[in-house]
Design a protein around this motif. Structure first.
Motif, PDB file in Angstrom:
ATOM      1  N   LEU A   5       0.922  -1.247  -0.232  1.00 25.01           N
ATOM      2  CA  LEU A   5      -0.042   0.060   0.249  1.00 25.01           C
ATOM      3  C   LEU A   5       0.986   1.631  -0.111  1.00 25.01           C
ATOM      4  O   LEU A   5       0.355   2.130  -0.478  1.00 25.01           O
ATOM      5  CB  LEU A   5      -0.583  -0.392   0.882  1.00 25.01           C
ATOM      6  N   LEU A   6       1.977   1.135   0.691  1.00 24.53           N
ATOM      7  CA  LEU A   6       2.735   2.517   1.023  1.00 24.53           C
ATOM      8  C   LEU A   6       3.266   2.488  -0.522  1.00 24.53           C
ATOM      9  O   LEU A   6       3.096   4.069  -0.665  1.00 24.53           O
ATOM     10  CB  LEU A   6       3.830   1.766   2.242  1.00 24.53           C
ATOM     11  N   LEU A   7       3.714   1.627  -0.744  1.00 22.52           N
ATOM     12  CA  LEU A   7       4.819   1.515  -2.335  1.00 22.52           C
ATOM     13  C   LEU A   7       3.808   1.690  -3.396  1.00 22.52           C
ATOM     14  O   LEU A   7       3.814   3.243  -4.272  1.00 22.52           O
ATOM     15  CB  LEU A   7       5.603   0.150  -2.676  1.00 22.52           C
ATOM     16  N   CYS A   8       2.544   1.465  -3.318  1.00 20.29           N
ATOM     17  CA  CYS A   8       1.370   1.963  -4.754  1.00 20.29           C
ATOM     18  C   CYS A   8       1.309   3.657  -4.633  1.00 20.29           C
ATOM     19  O   CYS A   8       0.498   4.503  -4.735  1.00 20.29           O
ATOM     20  CB  CYS A   8       0.108   0.935  -4.531  1.00 20.29           C
ATOM     21  N   TYR A   9       0.876   3.800  -2.888  1.00 20.44           N
ATOM     22  CA  TYR A   9       0.096   5.671  -2.927  1.00 20.44           C
ATOM     23  C   TYR A   9       1.332   6.067  -3.410  1.00 20.44           C
ATOM     24  O   TYR A   9       1.893   7.131  -4.009  1.00 20.44           O
ATOM     25  CB  TYR A   9       0.100   5.680  -1.438  1.00 20.44           C
ATOM     26  N   ALA A  10       2.704   5.937  -3.567  1.00 18.59           N
ATOM     27  CA  ALA A  10       4.339   7.062  -3.572  1.00 18.59           C
ATOM     28  C   ALA A  10       4.345   6.555  -4.775  1.00 18.59           C
ATOM     29  O   ALA A  10       4.566   7.886  -5.790  1.00 18.59           O
ATOM     30  CB  ALA A  10       5.209   6.567  -2.479  1.00 18.59           C
ATOM     31  N   GLY A  11       4.079   5.503  -5.811  1.00 16.00           N
ATOM     32  CA  GLY A  11       4.141   5.382  -6.870  1.00 16.00           C
ATOM     33  C   GLY A  11       2.917   6.570  -8.165  1.00 16.00           C
ATOM     34  O   GLY A  11       3.240   7.156  -8.480  1.00 16.00           O
ATOM     35  N   PHE A  12       1.914   5.584  -7.405  1.00 13.88           N
ATOM     36  CA  PHE A  12       1.120   6.958  -7.391  1.00 13.88           C
ATOM     37  C   PHE A  12       1.658   8.482  -7.732  1.00 13.88           C
ATOM     38  O   PHE A  12       0.818   9.742  -8.509  1.00 13.88           O
ATOM     39  CB  PHE A  12      -0.669   6.921  -7.110  1.00 13.88           C
ATOM     40  N   THR A  13       1.295   8.895  -6.671  1.00 14.65           N
ATOM     41  CA  THR A  13       1.592  10.292  -6.330  1.00 14.65           C
ATOM     42  C   THR A  13       2.725  10.890  -7.441  1.00 14.65           C
ATOM     43  O   THR A  13       2.637  11.926  -7.388  1.00 14.65           O
ATOM     44  CB  THR A  13       1.999  10.302  -4.887  1.00 14.65           C
ATOM     45  N   ALA A  14       4.040  10.067  -7.004  1.00 16.21           N
ATOM     46  CA  ALA A  14       5.233  10.350  -8.467  1.00 16.21           C
ATOM     47  C   ALA A  14       5.054  10.316  -9.682  1.00 16.21           C
ATOM     48  O   ALA A  14       4.663  11.296 -10.823  1.00 16.21           O
ATOM     49  CB  ALA A  14       6.201   9.474  -8.034  1.00 16.21           C
ATOM     50  N   LEU A  15       3.764   9.732  -9.972  1.00 15.75           N
ATOM     51  CA  LEU A  15       2.963   9.805 -11.633  1.00 15.75           C
ATOM     52  C   LEU A  15       1.789  10.925 -11.647  1.00 15.75           C
ATOM     53  O   LEU A  15       1.683  11.407 -13.171  1.00 15.75           O
ATOM     54  CB  LEU A  15       1.694   8.218 -12.059  1.00 15.75           C
ATOM     55  N   CYS A  16       1.470  11.710 -10.365  1.00 16.17           N
ATOM     56  CA  CYS A  16       0.473  12.754 -10.490  1.00 16.17           C
ATOM     57  C   CYS A  16       1.069  13.953 -10.333  1.00 16.17           C
ATOM     58  O   CYS A  16       0.901  14.500 -11.521  1.00 16.17           O
ATOM     59  CB  CYS A  16      -0.010  12.364  -9.410  1.00 16.17           C
ATOM     60  N   LEU A  17       2.849  14.165  -9.975  1.00 13.36           N
ATOM     61  CA  LEU A  17       3.579  14.690 -10.114  1.00 13.36           C
ATOM     62  C   LEU A  17       4.188  14.948 -11.236  1.00 13.36           C
ATOM     63  O   LEU A  17       4.898  16.399 -12.127  1.00 13.36           O
ATOM     64  CB  LEU A  17       4.507  14.728  -8.954  1.00 13.36           C
ATOM     65  N   ALA A  18       3.960  13.541 -12.571  1.00 13.54           N
ATOM     66  CA  ALA A  18       4.560  13.879 -13.451  1.00 13.54           C
ATOM     67  C   ALA A  18       3.536  14.582 -14.752  1.00 13.54           C
ATOM     68  O   ALA A  18       4.642  14.793 -15.437  1.00 13.54           O
ATOM     69  CB  ALA A  18       4.762  12.257 -14.210  1.00 13.54           C
ATOM     70  N   LEU A  97       7.481   6.911   1.041  1.00 14.29           N
ATOM     71  CA  LEU A  97       8.303   6.792   1.347  1.00 14.29           C
ATOM     72  C   LEU A  97       9.791   6.576   2.226  1.00 14.29           C
ATOM     73  O   LEU A  97      10.561   5.547   2.801  1.00 14.29           O
ATOM     74  CB  LEU A  97       8.425   7.896   0.245  1.00 14.29           C
ATOM     75  N   LEU A  98       9.245   6.891   3.448  1.00 15.33           N
ATOM     76  CA  LEU A  98       9.839   7.036   4.777  1.00 15.33           C
ATOM     77  C   LEU A  98       9.822   5.997   5.437  1.00 15.33           C
ATOM     78  O   LEU A  98      10.514   5.294   6.470  1.00 15.33           O
ATOM     79  CB  LEU A  98      10.350   7.700   6.002  1.00 15.33           C
ATOM     80  N   ALA A  99       8.153   5.309   5.517  1.00 14.38           N
ATOM     81  CA  ALA A  99       8.000   3.894   6.195  1.00 14.38           C
ATOM     82  C   ALA A  99       8.044   3.043   5.366  1.00 14.38           C
ATOM     83  O   ALA A  99       8.400   2.194   6.443  1.00 14.38           O
ATOM     84  CB  ALA A  99       6.789   4.786   6.649  1.00 14.38           C
ATOM     85  N   SER A 100       8.268   2.872   4.243  1.00 13.04           N
ATOM     86  CA  SER A 100       8.553   1.776   3.530  1.00 13.04           C
ATOM     87  C   SER A 100       9.768   0.851   3.726  1.00 13.04           C
ATOM     88  O   SER A 100       9.789  -0.598   3.825  1.00 13.04           O
ATOM     89  CB  SER A 100       8.407   1.841   2.094  1.00 13.04           C
ATOM     90  N   PRO A 101      10.919   1.150   4.569  1.00 11.67           N
ATOM     91  CA  PRO A 101      11.890   1.056   4.722  1.00 11.67           C
ATOM     92  C   PRO A 101      12.144  -0.122   6.146  1.00 11.67           C
ATOM     93  O   PRO A 101      11.883  -1.547   5.903  1.00 11.67           O
ATOM     94  CB  PRO A 101      13.781   1.884   4.357  1.00 11.67           C
ATOM     95  N   VAL A 102      10.772   0.706   6.549  1.00 12.95           N
ATOM     96  CA  VAL A 102      10.751   0.122   8.311  1.00 12.95           C
ATOM     97  C   VAL A 102       9.594  -0.728   8.402  1.00 12.95           C
ATOM     98  O   VAL A 102      10.139  -1.769   8.477  1.00 12.95           O
ATOM     99  CB  VAL A 102      10.305   1.392   8.823  1.00 12.95           C
TER     100      VAL A 102
END
Length: 107
Positions: A5-18, A97-102
């Motif tokens: 879920l965290l990676l999907c949200y960060a990915g969609f946000t990056a695509l949104c900012l593109a 993005l900060l929480a996903s490695p944890v």
């Protein structure tokens, strides 16, 4: 599933900012072509990477279904937050993005 879920949200946000419209709305300036390309590449990589934790927890059959659910949930969250709380979109993306490695280390 939290990691997916965290990676999907960060990915969609990056695509949104593109996209120029959302980049100007959220960051206040127009993105350069190189930055847009980097955001697109990063977004797609994060979405592809989010498949791994979904399939690693369960087998392929159920993992793909859960991954699709995480994709829909994160996209719906982004779509609902973008018009009403645009600054929260960026905060949640940074937090994810900060929480996903944890989260990855705890699994």
């Amino acid at each position: 599933m939290l990691l997916a879920l965290l990676l999907c949200y960060a990915g969609f946000t990056a695509l949104c900012l593109a996209m120029d419209r959302h980049h100007v709305e959220l960051l206040g300036r127009k993105a350069s072509p190189r930055r847009r390309q980097g955001l697109r590449l990063g977004g797609w990589l994060l979405l592809a990477l989010s498949l791994w934790p979904a399939v690693a927890v369960t087998e392929w059959g159920l993992g793909l279904v859960q991954w699709c659910a995480m994709l829909m949930l994160s996209a719906a969250l982004l779509v609902l937050l973008l018009p009403y709380r645009p600054r929260l979109v960026l905060s949640l993306a940074g937090l994810s993005l900060l929480a996903s490695p944890v989260v990855a280390l705890t699994q």
